[in-house]
Design an enzyme around this catalytic site. Structure first.
Site, mmCIF file in Angstrom:
data_model
loop_
_atom_site.group_PDB
_atom_site.id
_atom_site.type_symbol
_atom_site.label_atom_id
_atom_site.label_comp_id
_atom_site.label_asym_id
_atom_site.label_seq_id
_atom_site.Cartn_x
_atom_site.Cartn_y
_atom_site.Cartn_z
ATOM 1 N N HIS A 67 -46.391 12.765 36.073
ATOM 2 C CA HIS A 67 -47.009 12.275 34.898
ATOM 3 C C HIS A 67 -48.156 11.205 34.945
ATOM 4 O O HIS A 67 -48.047 10.266 36.042
ATOM 5 C CB HIS A 67 -45.859 11.872 33.840
ATOM 6 C CG HIS A 67 -44.901 11.030 34.430
ATOM 7 N ND1 HIS A 67 -43.793 11.602 35.012
ATOM 8 C CD2 HIS A 67 -44.739 9.611 34.447
ATOM 9 C CE1 HIS A 67 -43.130 10.491 35.334
ATOM 10 N NE2 HIS A 67 -43.833 9.432 35.013
ATOM 11 N N CYS A 173 -35.860 3.256 33.500
ATOM 12 C CA CYS A 173 -36.481 3.500 34.897
ATOM 13 C C CYS A 173 -37.622 2.832 34.890
ATOM 14 O O CYS A 173 -38.236 2.049 34.162
ATOM 15 C CB CYS A 173 -36.609 5.161 34.996
ATOM 16 S SG CYS A 173 -37.830 5.543 34.036
#
Length: 642
Positions: A67, A173
């Site tokens: 991404h 994360c």
């Protein structure tokens, strides 16, 4: 907003053509440009590649979620690539790639929707549908149906959330887009199976969502913190919680929830947190989320993790120095070379002299935060200068950390006006003085004598005693491939390396190289025991093993632990035992095949030990693993585990 708003049939690719990770990224980016979603393909590709360099976006189950956010993206979307041939995505083989493209100015709603789609991939049946879909329309329709099913689940949540115990947690994360929400989804799914009420706070790229309240914390039966970045755990006010990496929460939710329930089983729920619980936060002998033993391990590993780069850099530079000749860095030697002296100065006289102070500093930092750095590092340097070495540095780090923490606690009621002076001057000055006094007058002398005794004992080892020591160290190194047992053995080896005992380093490197090399050999010799994707992954393990990167064997161990882990341990132990029994030494603790020719005293024998260990591991795997039928391979492909 729903899935239809960010998914376009034109952005779905089905291809079985063999391709690399970079080729896949380029193909998907170009499609977005062609379909009018990305106006600057080069800029978007750079954003995706920058993210890939930080940490792999392969999330397991044969899935990758690259991404990027870029000014070159005009509309937020997801491009999907299905490739049954398998794409080597760093250390994993993936068959499904979901590339998220977001404008630099993407709003929270878009990012939440993109993150939601990533959670769909936690459903095994849904992954199987995507893998067996024959057309782009089928993939698109499966996504729409999955979105509708998830919406219905949310509507039914109220009916079951009060039926059992209460699980809460935090997930975070590095980037806060995919892994954060996948970990939360994994824990929530496990809670649903158990009929538990649940609430998982996600610290995502758009900020904190589903934020935990004091009432949630007070009523919780189990708390999980799944994170790869630092999160605020002070909100738990002394409550015990399970602290795990994000990846583990994704892969092992059943074990995580079970462990978290057991950890908090002695807590009596109430609507308010008691003063006794608040006080327990400061109780000595316990850290947040675990016992003193856990705290000791956590603090030690914090120090070791910061120390490792110094050891790696130092070892490589020393190995380069050896390439000019063993004595080429010595100005009095006929082999003298100025470049050898340069590399030896950086490696041996700089990096290696720093790693014990860095170890001590970051053990202290782990305990007492920033105020512990100075006393810990100074105590570590005194350990080096005083001869107490690695073990003395560890003691200095713990002494500095707990002493600093104690002083902070005792001075916290001093008026705020003086707190700046206290933190900058009084605390580091006082704690450094006490640590220095203890090191100079009390610890250095007995610790240096102990080091001398240990050094003499290890140097005197030969025959059966060396065989046992080598087997133990290499077996530990091969057992959990980067876990606590592996790190404990590695820390011992580093301590001996600091004392210029190089036999354990050789045994440890055998234990680290054998598992990936053994797995690679097994996939070559016993092809019918491994899937096509596993055989492809086995090829990468030749290089990983040669470079002393043990982690290449982890996917195989995770897929079949009962056969793979014992095979790794036995092969590693035999190779390590032979290495120490034959008196092989290695003066570079890292580097694999690149340092063996220049840093090993018996390179050919040493390579032989590694080969023997790898052959034993391969044979054990070959004789214990079952032969895969075509049906087995198809089932594994559909489940996304190969």
């Amino acid at each position: 907003m729903n899935v239809k708003d960010v998914i376009d049939k034109k952005n779905i690719i089905i291809s079985n053509t063999s391709m690399s990770k970079q080729e896949a990224i380029e193909k998907m980016s170009s499609l977005l440009g062609k379909n009018g979603y990305v106006s600057d393909v080069t800029s978007f590709q750079s954003a995706v590649n920058k993210r890939e360099k930080e940490i792999s976006t392969a999330v397991g189950y044969g899935v990758a979620i690259p991404h990027g956010k870029s000014d070159g993206v005009d509309r937020a979307t997801i491009v999907i690539l299905k490739n049954l041939s398998g794409i080597q995505w760093d250390k994993e083989i993936v068959n499904l790639v979901f590339m998220i493209a977001a404008p630099a100015t993407a709003n929270d709603e878009h990012l939440r929707m993109l993150s939601t789609i990533s959670t769909f991939l936690m459903d095994e049946n849904f992954r199987a549908k995507l893998l067996t879909a024959m057309t782009e329309d089928e993939i698109y329709n499966d996504l729409i149906k999955q979105d509708e099913a998830k919406s219905n689940e949310k509507d039914l949540k109220k009916a079951t959330e009060d039926s059992g115990k209460y699980l809460i947690g935090i997930s975070a994360c590095m980037t806060g887009i995919a892994h954060t929400y996948m970990a939360a989804e994994s824990l929530e799914n496990e809670a649903k199976k158990r009929g538990m009420k649940y609430k998982i706070q996600t610290n995502g790229s758009t900020g904190v969502e589903n934020k935990l309240t004091p009432e949630d914390i007070a009523k919780a039966d189990a708390i999980v913190v799944a994170h790869d970045v630092k999160v605020d755990t002070d909100v738990f006010k002394g409550r015990k919680f399970l602290d795990v990496p994000v990846k583990r929460a994704i892969d092992k939710p059943q074990q995580i929830v079970t462990d978290a329930l057991a950890l908090s089983s002695d807590y009596v729920k109430s609507d308010k947190i008691s003063k006794a619980e608040e006080k327990s936060e400061e109780t000595e002998g316990e850290s947040k989320g675990g016992s003193f033993a856990r705290a000791f391990y956590t603090h030690t590993m914090s120090g070791v993790s910061y120390m490792i780069p110094f050891v790696v850099v130092g070892g490589i530079f020393i190995a380069i120095s050896f390439m000019f000749g063993i004595y080429a860095s010595d100005p009095t030697s006929s082999q003298y070379n100025v470049w050898a002296a340069f590399f030896n100065e950086m490696g041996g006289n700089a990096a290696f002299k720093l790693y014990v102070p860095v170890l001590a500093a970051y053990i202290s930092w782990s305990i007492a935060d920033k105020p512990g750095l100075a006393p810990g590092m100074i105590g570590g340097m005194m350990a080096v200068n005083g001869g107490s070495g690695f073990l003395g540095g560890m003691l200095a780090g713990f002494l500095a950390g707990y002493l600093t923490k104690f002083i902070i606690k005792k001075t916290k009621n001093i008026p705020h006006t003086y707190q700046g002076l206290i933190s900058v001057l009084l605390i580091p000055l006082l704690s450094t003085f006490v640590v220095g006094f203890v090191m100079f007058f009390i610890l250095n002398t007995p610790m240096s004598h102990f080091n001398e005794f240990l050094t003499t004992w290890l140097k005197s080892m030969n025959g059966s005693s060396a065989f046992v020591m080598g087997a133990l160290l290499a077996g530990m190194m091969a057992s959990d491939m980067g876990g606590p047992i592996n790190k404990t053995a590695s820390a011992f080896g580093l301590a001996m390396f600091a004392s210029k005992i190089y036999g354990p380093s050789a045994a440890l490197m055998v234990g680290g190289m054998v598992p990936p090399l053994g797995v690679a050999l097994a996939t070559l010799l016993f092809k019918n025991k491994f899937s096509n994707q596993e055989r492809e992954a086995g090829k990468a393990n030749w290089i990983l093993g040669a470079c002393f990167i043990t982690e290449g064997a982890i996917p195989f161990a995770a897929a079949d632990p009962l056969r793979t882990i014992p095979a790794n341990i036995i092969g590693g132990a035999v190779g390590g035992a032979l290495s120490m029994m034959m008196g092989i030494t290695l003066q570079a603790p890292h580097g694999g095949i690149f340092v063996i020719p220049v840093a090993c005293n018996k390179p050919l024998l040493y390579i032989g030990c590694i080969v023997i260990g790898a052959v034993i591991t391969a044979l054990i795997l070959g004789f214990t693993k079952k032969t895969l039928s075509e049906s087995d391979m198809n089932k594994q492909m559909a489940a996304g585990i190969i």
